[in-house]
Design an enzyme around this catalytic site. Structure first.
Site, PDB file in Angstrom:
ATOM      1  N   ASN A 107      -6.693 -37.539  -8.572  1.00  7.84           N
ATOM      2  CA  ASN A 107      -7.210 -38.076  -9.827  1.00  7.84           C
ATOM      3  C   ASN A 107      -6.038 -38.388 -10.741  1.00  7.84           C
ATOM      4  O   ASN A 107      -4.878 -38.132 -10.387  1.00  7.84           O
ATOM      5  CB  ASN A 107      -8.222 -37.120 -10.474  1.00  7.84           C
ATOM      6  CG  ASN A 107      -7.619 -35.757 -10.795  1.00  7.84           C
ATOM      7  OD1 ASN A 107      -6.439 -35.649 -11.160  1.00  7.84           O
ATOM      8  ND2 ASN A 107      -8.422 -34.710 -10.664  1.00  7.84           N
ATOM      9  N   LEU A 108      -6.312 -38.920 -11.905  1.00  4.58           N
ATOM     10  CA  LEU A 108      -5.248 -39.386 -12.779  1.00  4.58           C
ATOM     11  C   LEU A 108      -4.329 -38.250 -13.219  1.00  4.58           C
ATOM     12  O   LEU A 108      -3.101 -38.416 -13.274  1.00  4.58           O
ATOM     13  CB  LEU A 108      -5.852 -40.086 -14.004  1.00  4.58           C
ATOM     14  CG  LEU A 108      -4.988 -41.114 -14.722  1.00  4.58           C
ATOM     15  CD1 LEU A 108      -4.525 -42.212 -13.761  1.00  4.58           C
ATOM     16  CD2 LEU A 108      -5.764 -41.730 -15.884  1.00  4.58           C
ATOM     17  N   ASN A 109      -4.906 -37.086 -13.494  1.00  7.82           N
ATOM     18  CA  ASN A 109      -4.088 -35.953 -13.920  1.00  7.82           C
ATOM     19  C   ASN A 109      -3.186 -35.470 -12.788  1.00  7.82           C
ATOM     20  O   ASN A 109      -1.992 -35.187 -12.996  1.00  7.82           O
ATOM     21  CB  ASN A 109      -4.981 -34.816 -14.407  1.00  7.82           C
ATOM     22  CG  ASN A 109      -4.185 -33.662 -14.984  1.00  7.82           C
ATOM     23  OD1 ASN A 109      -3.391 -33.839 -15.903  1.00  7.82           O
ATOM     24  ND2 ASN A 109      -4.378 -32.468 -14.444  1.00  7.82           N
ATOM     25  N   GLU A 110      -3.743 -35.388 -11.580  1.00  8.69           N
ATOM     26  CA  GLU A 110      -2.942 -34.972 -10.423  1.00  8.69           C
ATOM     27  C   GLU A 110      -1.827 -35.975 -10.138  1.00  8.69           C
ATOM     28  O   GLU A 110      -0.725 -35.600  -9.744  1.00  8.69           O
ATOM     29  CB  GLU A 110      -3.860 -34.802  -9.201  1.00  8.69           C
ATOM     30  CG  GLU A 110      -4.807 -33.617  -9.306  1.00  8.69           C
ATOM     31  CD  GLU A 110      -5.957 -33.669  -8.315  1.00  8.69           C
ATOM     32  OE1 GLU A 110      -6.603 -32.625  -8.122  1.00  8.69           O
ATOM     33  OE2 GLU A 110      -6.216 -34.754  -7.756  1.00  8.69           O
TER      34      GLU A 110
ATOM     35  N   ASP B 114     -15.227 -34.829  -4.541  1.00 11.02           N
ATOM     36  CA  ASP B 114     -15.702 -34.523  -3.186  1.00 11.02           C
ATOM     37  C   ASP B 114     -16.522 -35.684  -2.636  1.00 11.02           C
ATOM     38  O   ASP B 114     -16.391 -36.063  -1.463  1.00 11.02           O
ATOM     39  CB  ASP B 114     -16.568 -33.254  -3.200  1.00 11.02           C
ATOM     40  CG  ASP B 114     -15.781 -31.991  -3.520  1.00 11.02           C
ATOM     41  OD1 ASP B 114     -14.537 -32.036  -3.475  1.00 11.02           O
ATOM     42  OD2 ASP B 114     -16.417 -30.962  -3.809  1.00 11.02           O
TER      43      ASP B 114
END
Length: 485
Positions: free
Chosen positions: A196-199, A264
């Site tokens: 995701n964007l944060n990761e 998921d």
């Protein structure tokens, strides 16, 4: 896009490897504050256990009709036993490895009036030694699958992921990873990663501009030997980025109820579509639609092929095609819907020539619950009931027309000689919440009514639309043909 690939979802053979968890929910009402401390008192009325973590990814694949196995670590405890039972009910091939000295990871939540009051986490981090137990089991079962999906929740089960990826790639498998670590070098050799964007930012990705995002994504996957990145970007949708191409997919315009488990759903759908033979860009487009459906539901929800088909028709403007659940999969889909708390309505008939009366009747039946199942007399049964000139349309064509109606979720045939041309045995298998019959029947005359009532269900009789009948249409056609001749 090859819409017909939805009919081949059961060709996807996927092994999910990762951190499995038991999600436990206590539901109850809150009416007072505890005299012992300033906390609400929840009077528990129900308990619900669900597959969590990597097990939820596997559940998503199973609900999309993929052939799925699950490899993970559990403790020698009651929670591990509960999780194993859940996997069996979800049609997931369990490859869980038991570790004696550590507990099964469990997330326990108290829910009152749709609000989470508290969450209790029961977990210890698994060591690399434990992870190597998974590596050994992976080598044993790898030949049974074409795709390996690693679901990393940073709980230790994937401590040996470098060796796991190397093993899978050496065996010619396609590898997908939902990453948790910011060190993308751990995932070298993967075909797809889905941060995701944060990761992405924690891994060194830059998001100052669209060009900067694209360039940094390409630099990361090149540096770490990864084939492609599917970057999930919340309200900005998704981007599929590889060395030479970038495809952007806008978020679907749906009301967001809960984003739990959306990641998921994305990687599970992507893998299943690839396993069905869909091109990567198309597979991502379908995964994007699935994410939109999932976030419109409460909790870690799954998406069914029927839901995907409807939304694909809406967003991708497909014409003349729709998904029809294979007869052999209908009972499984009904069981999944029941697990999700959906109310099942059942009706039956020949539906030889679909007319306005049928359409109205089926719409009324569907309005009584969440899902409508239509039991359809097979061709031999109709011939016995109606005579040698019937049916006019064969089973396959009748089922196709019915399944294209918005009111009909599933069509399943019945009518072997042993069943005496009634759906009674089928009704016993399905145990619907509501049994609907059209005409002027008494409840005692309706096949299967006794079983439904004994199970606490309802039996409803609906009036047919005057002037509409298959026999009448056939007679009109005969008269028209005679007049012309």
């Amino acid at each position: 896009m090859e819409f017909s690939r939805l009919q081949k979802l059961n060709q996807a053979r996927v092994l999910v490897v990762g951190d499995v968890m038991l999600d436990r929910y206590w539901h109850g009402d809150t009416g007072r504050i505890s005299p012992e401390a300033p906390v609400p008192v929840v009077k528990v009325s129900s308990l619900e256990d669900k597959a969590g973590g990597a097990a939820n990814v596997a559940k998503n694949i199973a609900h999309l009709d993929g052939q799925v196995g699950l490899l993970g670590l559990i403790g020698e405890d009651d929670n591990g036993v509960s999780l194993t039972r859940i996997l069996e009910s979800e049609k997931i091939a369990s490859q869980l490895v038991t570790v004696e000295e550590l507990p099964t990871i469990a997330k326990m939540r108290v829910i009152s009036r749709h609000q989470q009051v508290v969450r209790l986490d029961l977990e210890e981090t698994f060591s690399e030694q434990h992870s190597r137990l998974l590596l050994a089991r992976l080598e044993q079962v790898l030949d049974d699958y074409d795709f390996v999906l690693f679901s990393d929740y940073n709980k230790g089960a994937l401590s040996a992921i470098k060796d796991m990826i190397a093993l899978a790639k050496a065996a010619g498998k396609t590898v997908l990873i939902d990453p948790k670590s910011s060190d993308l070098s751990l995932y070298r050799g993967a075909d797809y990663i889905t941060p995701n964007l944060n990761e992405f930012k924690l891994a060194g990705g830059k998001v100052g501009s669209e060009q900067e995002l694209t360039d940094s994504a390409r630099q990361l996957i090149a540096e770490h030997g990864i084939g492609a990145m599917l970057l999930t970007r919340s309200e900005q949708g998704m981007s599929l980025i590889c060395a030479t191409q970038k495809h952007d997919f806008p978020a679907q315009v749906l009301e967001v109820s809960d984003v739990t488990g959306a990641g998921d759903t994305v990687i599970a759908t992507l893998t299943t579509m690839l396993g069905a033979g869909m091109a990567p860009k198309d597979a991502v487009e379908v995964a994007n639609i699935a994410a939109g459906i999932a976030v419109s539901k409460l909790g870690a929800a799954t998406v069914s092929p029927e839901e995907l088909s409807r939304k694909m028709g809406q967003y991708l403007r497909q014409t003349g095609e729709h998904y029809q659940t294979p007869f052999d999969d209908v009972l499984k889909h009904i069981a999944f819907a029941k697990q999700n708390g959906e109310k099942i309505v059942f009706t039956n008939g020949c539906f030889d020539i679909l007319h306005a009366g049928h359409v109205r009747y089926l719409a009324q039946a569907k309005s009584m619950g969440d899902r409508l199942v239509v039991g359809l007399n097979n061709d031999e049964s109709i011939t016995r009931l109606k005579g040698p000139q019937r049916p006019i349309n064969a089973l396959k064509e009748r089922a196709m027309v019915l399944s294209a109606l918005a009111s009909v979720d599933w069509v399943i045939p019945f009518g072997s000689e042993a069943e005496n041309d009634t759906p009674a045995k089928l009704i016993e298998q399905i145990s619907p919440d509501i049994l609907v019959k059209g005409g002027d029947y008494k409840v005692s005359e309706i096949a299967g009514a006794d079983h439904v009532l004994a199970q606490g269900g309802q039996v409803e009789v609906l009036a047919f639309l005057d002037g509409c009948s298959t026999s009448g249409i056939i007679e009109k056609a005969k008269l028209g043909k005679t007049a012309k001749s």
